[in-house]
Design a protein around this motif. Structure first.
Motif, short mmCIF file in Angstrom:
data_model
loop_
_atom_site.label_atom_id
_atom_site.label_comp_id
_atom_site.label_asym_id
_atom_site.label_seq_id
_atom_site.Cartn_x
_atom_site.Cartn_y
_atom_site.Cartn_z
N THR A 193 0.84 -1.20 0.00
CA THR A 193 0.00 0.00 0.00
C THR A 193 0.87 1.24 0.00
N HIS B 233 2.14 5.07 0.47
CA HIS B 233 1.85 6.23 1.32
C HIS B 233 2.46 7.44 0.65
N HIS C 265 8.99 7.93 5.93
CA HIS C 265 7.71 8.07 6.62
C HIS C 265 7.41 6.80 7.43
N GLU D 226 4.59 5.59 8.21
CA GLU D 226 3.53 4.83 7.57
C GLU D 226 4.06 3.91 6.48
N ARG D 227 5.04 4.39 5.70
CA ARG D 227 5.60 3.55 4.63
C ARG D 227 6.28 2.32 5.21
N HIS E 16 3.92 -0.30 6.41
CA HIS E 16 3.36 -1.19 5.39
C HIS E 16 4.34 -2.29 4.99
N TYR F 30 1.20 1.33 14.22
CA TYR F 30 0.44 1.71 13.02
C TYR F 30 0.12 0.48 12.17
N TRP G 252 -3.60 -0.65 11.35
CA TRP G 252 -4.02 -0.61 9.95
C TRP G 252 -4.57 -1.97 9.51
N ASN H 297 -3.26 10.20 10.86
CA ASN H 297 -3.30 8.90 10.19
C ASN H 297 -3.45 7.76 11.19
#
Length: 731
Positions: A250, A252, A324, A326-327, A330, A363, A367, A450
């Motif tokens: 996914t 980001h 990041h 978030e990256r 994932h 996260y 997620w 987020n």
């Protein structure tokens, strides 16, 4: 005298005994470089319903101030120290970087790679299994400068280590003039020929500091020698049993992250069956590999103990740990999805998130749950993670910015402060121009939004947290607004200031005062004053010795003096995500602590410890949480499960009963391990039928002697599965 106490409501019921005291008196002292008094830890657990990474601190070698109209008068003497003579000093990596930084500043060398580009080439060389070497051979200020370095200045595999000098890592004004290269690894074998791009193996007999050397012979017959510092940290290190490459599925902000998952299987395992997953934290220059990450995980023998107890280590190394959050989360999602699809039925994982890795794990799990993806994680253990933000003193951030044109490492650290992950974590972030009312970078608010969008926290695993910061409200040894760095030099030609103060507790105060004045030529000044800040710099928290590291820097003019050794990096209330309290909240005295956090159990020492340090005391806590029985997992297998009842009595002064149930007939083995992971007894190793069984253990080891008091683990293996129970033996 305070004592270390552990309790859990579920252990108090059911007649299984109550673990009332883990240790009485003073707890074992943690590794701490500061001469601070230490008090024992306290931790609490609620009813039921595991690392260096992370600070912006390094050697900051300053060049003398430059000006186009005023050449650096000190440069010839400084560069001449590395003139290629056999008596030339041994170059540390920071010194080599600074020399390269200054030499590349000459317009005629603009084609030389940047230091960041050299670091990228070094990572590629290291990935090929060799220690990357670098060489400078240049004419400067009327003399010759010859300096070498190991761009990875250490090894954990000194028993057989390969060095390599790639052509791309040779910076020379006349590379064609290099007729011959030789290398002395300081292993007792002397100089031998070295071919560019080819590995040269060395074998060291013992760990310790070394001073290898490159000897170059030029076409004109001149010879130069360059020695450099190299540390043999260990002669051998474990080799991963497997390496999985994962990429986030996914995107980001239009990008995805990749990572390598190093797998170290428990003895006797041929595949991952009982994983402990550990994502890395903030890796400043992405230089940490398997060896370094394993060494961090194995502090106090923690990884070895888990392996002896049947746990498989899965360590996730991000391609770019500064990207990041978030990256990288994932990428962890991709790993957990792969494990979820390959683990045996009923098997689950523990997930330990050290430092920034705790945010990545948080996260990723949230997620996956928000998107209906299974992760099979039964326990998430957060380890000194910045859930409410991290702290690098804002005055030091402005110090780094002010001297970035003079220092290779200051320039590098300034670039690290601007990475996405640093901007997402820091509670105060420098701005240009400086703000009198500082705050976080906007990326932090985006990250928190987020997190909220996926629920903030995962709901399925048991959530626990360990802090390195004081739970008893102990500060860092200096007050708010105190001066923490003094750097002053003044003569007729040059005046240099670089003074730093801690942020104030409200009110208004100066945090940075910098000046570089060259007589009649230039005068650069900056002063930063802030208002209304919270006292993060001296708050209780896992510390980083940024000021001490600055103090040990050799400045060309004057002396950088650390007036205090360390600052709070991860505040205790951030690591435990304590809501509605101040930075100096006494968490150990708070009877409602667990109601203020998302965690079912927390641990905090009484005194501040270095960030992500495993101590003898918190090691036991980690083992207890990671080995917690499978009955606490959110899902249960459809078929009857292997089960081991709580050890009774617990604590015990004599024999204990080990009751268990086998889902099917087969061989069963019961073993007892001490806190270091050593097997001390094997009460059972036999073929048994399905159903309930009981074994008595008399508290004696293999030699017939009673085992000493302490924490022990009873571990049952049968049918490819394993369960464990913790218990205490008293005098």
């Amino acid at each position: 005298m305070p004592r270390s106490v552990a309790w859990s409501a579920e252990e108090a019921g059911g007649g299984a005994g109550v673990l009332t005291s883990l240790a009485r008196g003073r707890a074992p002292a943690a590794r701490d470089r500061r001469p601070a008094p230490r008090r024992p830890a306290m931790h609490r657990a609620a009813p039921a319903t595991l690392l260096p990474a992370a600070a912006l601190a390094a050697s900051l070698a300053l060049a003398p101030p430059r000006s186009a109209a005023a050449p650096d008068a000190a440069a010839p003497a400084r560069l001449a120290r590395f003139g290629g003579a056999p008596s030339a000093p041994v170059a540390r990596l920071a010194e080599w970087r600074q020399l390269y930084f200054e030499l590349r500043g000459d317009p005629g060398r603009a084609a030389w790679p940047t230091l960041d580009e050299l670091s990228g080439r070094a990572r590629a060389a290291r990935a090929a299994g060799a220690v990357p070497l670098a060489l400078v051979d240049a004419v400067a200020d009327g003399g010759r400068t010859v300096a070498a370095a190991a761009l990875v200045p250490h090894t954990h595999r000194g028993g057989a280590v390969a060095f390599r000098l790639d052509p791309a890592l040779v910076a020379s004004d006349a590379p064609a003039a290099l007729a011959r290269l030789e290398f002395d690894a300081d292993d007792g074998l002397g100089f031998r020929p070295l071919a560019l791009g080819a590995p040269l193996e060395a074998r060291y007999a013992a760990p310790g500091p070394r001073a290898p050397a490159l000897r170059l012979t030029r076409a004109d017959g001149s010879v130069a020698v360059a020695r450099f510092a190299f540390d043999v940290r260990a002669l051998a290190a474990p080799v991963p049993d497997d390496t999985l490459v994962v990429t986030g599925a996914t995107p980001h902000l239009g990008g995805v992250a990749s990572a390598r998952a190093y797998v170290r299987l428990a003895p006797g395992h041929s595949a991952i069956v009982n994983p402990v997953v550990v994502p890395e934290g903030f890796d400043l220059d992405n230089s940490l590999g398997w060896d370094e990450l394993w060494a961090l995980l194995n502090q106090q023998g923690l990884a070895d103990t888990l392996g002896a107890l049947g746990y498989d280590a899965v360590v996730l190394d991000f391609d770019d740990a500064t990207d990041h959050i978030e990256r990288n989360a994932h990428a962890l999602v991709a790993l957990l999805a792969e494990l979820s699809s390959t683990l045996p039925p009923g098997a689950t994982a523990a997930l330990v998130g050290p430092s920034m890795g705790g945010l990545v794990a948080r996260y990723a799990l949230a997620w996956m749950e928000a998107h209906g993806q299974p992760h099979r994680v039964r326990a998430f253990v957060s380890f000194d993670a910045p859930h409410r933000g991290a702290n690098i003193p804002l005055g030091i951030q402005y110090w780094v910015q002010f001297f970035a044109d003079q220092s290779a490492d200051a320039a590098f650290l300034l670039s690290r402060l601007q990475t996405p992950a640093a901007r997402q974590m820091l509670v105060y972030h420098l701005t240009e121009p400086p703000s009198s009312s500082p705050g976080a970078d906007p990326l932090r608010a985006d990250f928190l939004a987020n997190l909220d969008a996926v629920g903030g926290w995962p709901a399925r695993p048991r959530l626990t947290a360990c802090a390195n910061g004081s739970g008893a409200a102990a500060g860092q040894g200096f007050p708010a607004a105190a001066q923490i760095i003094r750097y002053e030099f003044d003569n007729f030609v040059v005046r240099i200031l670089g003074n730093v103060w801690a942020v104030p507790d409200g009110g208004t105060a100066k945090i940075f005062d910098g000046r570089i004045r060259i007589l009649f030529i230039s005068d650069t000044q900056r002063a930063v004053t802030v208002t209304g800040t919270l006292p993060y710099d001296h708050a209780p928290g896992g510390w980083r010795a940024t000021m001490t590291q600055m103090d040990t820097t050799e400045a060309p003019y004057g002396d950088i003096v650390a007036l205090h050794p360390a600052h709070a990096f991860i505040p205790t209330v951030s690591a435990l995500d304590v809501a509605g309290v101040g930075l100096f909240h006494d968490v150990l005295a708070d009877p409602d602590l667990l109601a203020r956090t998302p965690f079912a159990a927390v641990y905090a020492p009484a005194e501040n410890e270095e960030h992500v340090t495993v101590t003898p005391a918190n090691k036991l806590w980690f083992l207890g949480e990671i080995t917690r029985p499978l009955v606490d997992a959110p899902t249960a297998p459809a078929a009857p499960a292997l089960a081991l009842s709580p050890v009774a009595p617990n604590p015990s002064r004599g024999a204990v009963a080990l009751r268990f149930r086998l889902p099917a007939a087969g061989r069963a083995r019961l073993a007892v391990f001490d806190a270091a992971g050593r097997a001390v007894a094997a009460p059972l190793d036999a073929a048994l039928g399905a159903g309930a069984h009981a074994v008595a253990w008399d508290g004696r080891g293999a030699g017939g002697r009673r085992v000493p008091p302490g924490v022990y683990l009873a571990r049952l293996e049968a049918g490819g599965a394993a369960v464990a129970r913790r218990f205490v033996v008293l005098d």
